[in-house]
Structures are given as C-alpha cells and as structure tokens.
Design a protein around this motif. Structure first.
Motif, PDB file in Angstrom:
ATOM      1  N   MET A   1       0.808  -1.224   0.000  1.00  0.00           N
ATOM      2  CA  MET A   1       0.000   0.000   0.000  1.00  0.00           C
ATOM      3  C   MET A   1       0.841   1.273   0.000  1.00  0.00           C
ATOM      4  O   MET A   1       0.296   2.368  -0.022  1.00  0.00           O
ATOM      5  N   GLN A   2       2.180   1.143   0.036  1.00  0.00           N
ATOM      6  CA  GLN A   2       3.045   2.312   0.075  1.00  0.00           C
ATOM      7  C   GLN A   2       3.313   2.837  -1.333  1.00  0.00           C
ATOM      8  O   GLN A   2       3.230   2.094  -2.311  1.00  0.00           O
ATOM      9  N   PRO A   3       3.653   4.110  -1.444  1.00  0.00           N
ATOM     10  CA  PRO A   3       4.004   4.658  -2.757  1.00  0.00           C
ATOM     11  C   PRO A   3       5.221   3.952  -3.336  1.00  0.00           C
ATOM     12  O   PRO A   3       6.100   3.485  -2.595  1.00  0.00           O
ATOM     13  N   GLU A   4       5.258   3.846  -4.640  1.00  0.00           N
ATOM     14  CA  GLU A   4       6.395   3.213  -5.285  1.00  0.00           C
ATOM     15  C   GLU A   4       7.678   3.957  -4.947  1.00  0.00           C
ATOM     16  O   GLU A   4       7.705   5.180  -4.874  1.00  0.00           O
ATOM     17  N   GLY A   5       8.736   3.176  -4.721  1.00  0.00           N
ATOM     18  CA  GLY A   5      10.014   3.780  -4.381  1.00  0.00           C
ATOM     19  C   GLY A   5      10.897   2.783  -3.669  1.00  0.00           C
ATOM     20  O   GLY A   5      10.509   1.626  -3.442  1.00  0.00           O
ATOM     21  N   PRO A   6      12.099   3.196  -3.274  1.00  0.00           N
ATOM     22  CA  PRO A   6      13.050   2.272  -2.647  1.00  0.00           C
ATOM     23  C   PRO A   6      12.535   1.622  -1.367  1.00  0.00           C
ATOM     24  O   PRO A   6      12.788   0.441  -1.122  1.00  0.00           O
ATOM     25  N   ALA A   7      11.824   2.385  -0.530  1.00  0.00           N
ATOM     26  CA  ALA A   7      11.337   1.816   0.729  1.00  0.00           C
ATOM     27  C   ALA A   7      10.329   0.697   0.467  1.00  0.00           C
ATOM     28  O   ALA A   7      10.374  -0.363   1.113  1.00  0.00           O
ATOM     29  N   ARG A   8       9.432   0.927  -0.472  1.00  0.00           N
ATOM     30  CA  ARG A   8       8.450  -0.102  -0.826  1.00  0.00           C
ATOM     31  C   ARG A   8       9.143  -1.325  -1.391  1.00  0.00           C
ATOM     32  O   ARG A   8       8.829  -2.467  -1.009  1.00  0.00           O
ATOM     33  N   ASP A   9      10.094  -1.118  -2.290  1.00  0.00           N
ATOM     34  CA  ASP A   9      10.803  -2.237  -2.903  1.00  0.00           C
ATOM     35  C   ASP A   9      11.557  -3.051  -1.854  1.00  0.00           C
ATOM     36  O   ASP A   9      11.545  -4.282  -1.876  1.00  0.00           O
ATOM     37  N   TYR A  10      12.195  -2.349  -0.922  1.00  0.00           N
ATOM     38  CA  TYR A  10      12.941  -3.044   0.132  1.00  0.00           C
ATOM     39  C   TYR A  10      12.012  -3.867   1.013  1.00  0.00           C
ATOM     40  O   TYR A  10      12.274  -5.029   1.319  1.00  0.00           O
TER      41      TYR A  10
END
Length: 209
Positions: free
Chosen positions: A119-128
């Motif tokens: 549910m988080q915005p796309e980006g490094p934190a979500r990918d991790y």
C-alpha cells in the motif's frame, strides 16, 4: 452468548471460522479499524492492546462473564470451552500448540508486512519492504507446504484443529501476499479442503464490516 468484537481481517476471520465450526452461538459487534474504533474506551476495556478480535463470553467459567483478547488466546479458550479441535492427550496436543504459535509468531506478522508495503508509494522503501518480507512470507509458505506433505491437516489427523483455523485466516489472503499456489500443491489441496467445510465457509461469509 458470545459477543465477537472484530473486523474483516485475517485475525478476525480466524475466530468467526472457529465459532462456526464449534457451533457456538454468537453475535458480531464490528470494530471499524479504519475509523480508529479500536481505540474507544469500551473496546480497550476488553482488548487493552487495541487490536481486534476480542470476545466477551457471558457464560464463561463458573457461569460468569469473561473477556478474551488476542486471536490465539481466543482459539485456545474456545477449544477448552467446547472440548473440540484440540486433542486431550498432551502428546497429540503439542503439535497443535506448535503450529498455532508458528502462525501467531510468523505466518501473520510477515504477510501482514507485505500487506503494508504493497500500500506504500512506489520507491526504494516499498521495494525493500516487499523484498524482505515477501521472501520471508514465501519461506513460511514453503514450511507449510512441507508440513502438509501426505497430511490432510496441519497438526492433527482426522479433523482440523485450532491451528488450521488460525492458518486459514491468513492463507485466505495468499493472493495479496503475492504467493500463488501453483508451486504449493499441498497447501493448495489443504486450502480447498478447508474451504469446502460448511463451518469454514460460514465463517468467511458472516458480515464483519
């Protein structure tokens, strides 16, 4: 009569499934966690950790009301109350307790993190987050796959136990976990077997939101 305070989540579904399977009369009181109803004082009085589900059994031990919070504790209480879905013999009971704790400690918290990061915005934190918790979630499904080799149920032989009820609540969301059953034939067969049970079906159909 038991009052089930709950919402339409995997942990909530565990208890509606168990209540239906056990044939216990109950009413549902929804707690809309999207509107922070879990923080209301009347709910905190029975669930101080502000998490659903919780139950109030008006006919508790000694005929006196009792409240129980935490889904694993509720399942154990209901099994003790009814004498069902938990073996009486200690040796046979141990695997049920082990697999119930396995669900509570891992197969719930880890896929729950997958839900969160999806549910988080796309980006490094979500990918991790998806890489970390997705890997662990798939590992846990693999553990379950090995356990179910040649078995109909997770911890018992002839009928499910409260461990199966706990696990099915989360396996119900396997698509959201990004875990198809294509490579998990034992889990898939168990899932279909569980979902074919009338009590389990009713537990998933009852309106919880």
């Amino acid at each position: 009569m038991i009052t089930l305070h709950t919402w339409n989540t995997p942990n909530g579904r565990k208890i509606s499934v168990a209540l239906e399977e056990m044939g216990l009369p109950y009413t549902v009181r929804t707690v809309n966690i999207g509107q922070d109803e879990q923080f209301r004082p009347e709910f905190l009085a029975i669930s101080p950790n502000n998490r659903i589900p919780a139950i109030v059994d008006e006919e508790g031990p000694g005929g006196q009301p009792i409240s129980v919070f935490e889904s694993g504790a509720i399942l154990l209480y209901l099994a003790e109350k009814t004498g069902r879905f938990m073996p009486a013999d200690l040796r046979a009971r141990v695997p049920v307790l082990e697999w119930l704790m396995w669900q509570m400690g891992g197969f719930g918290p880890m896929p729950g993190q997958v839900h969160h990061f999806l549910m988080q915005p796309e980006g490094p934190a979500r990918d991790y987050g998806l890489a970390r918790y997705g890997k662990e979630t798939r590992r846990l499904y693999g553990v379950l796959e090995k356990r179910l080799a040649g078995r109909d149920y997770v911890a018992t032989e002839d009928e499910p136990s409260v461990a199966d009820f706990a696990i099915i609540g989360w396996a119900w969301r396997h698509e959201r976990h990004l875990v198809p059953f294509d490579d998990l034939p034992n889990v898939g067969a168990w899932y279909e077997r569980m979902m074919a049970r009338p009590g389990v079906r009713r537990g998933f159909e009852v309106a919880l939101s």
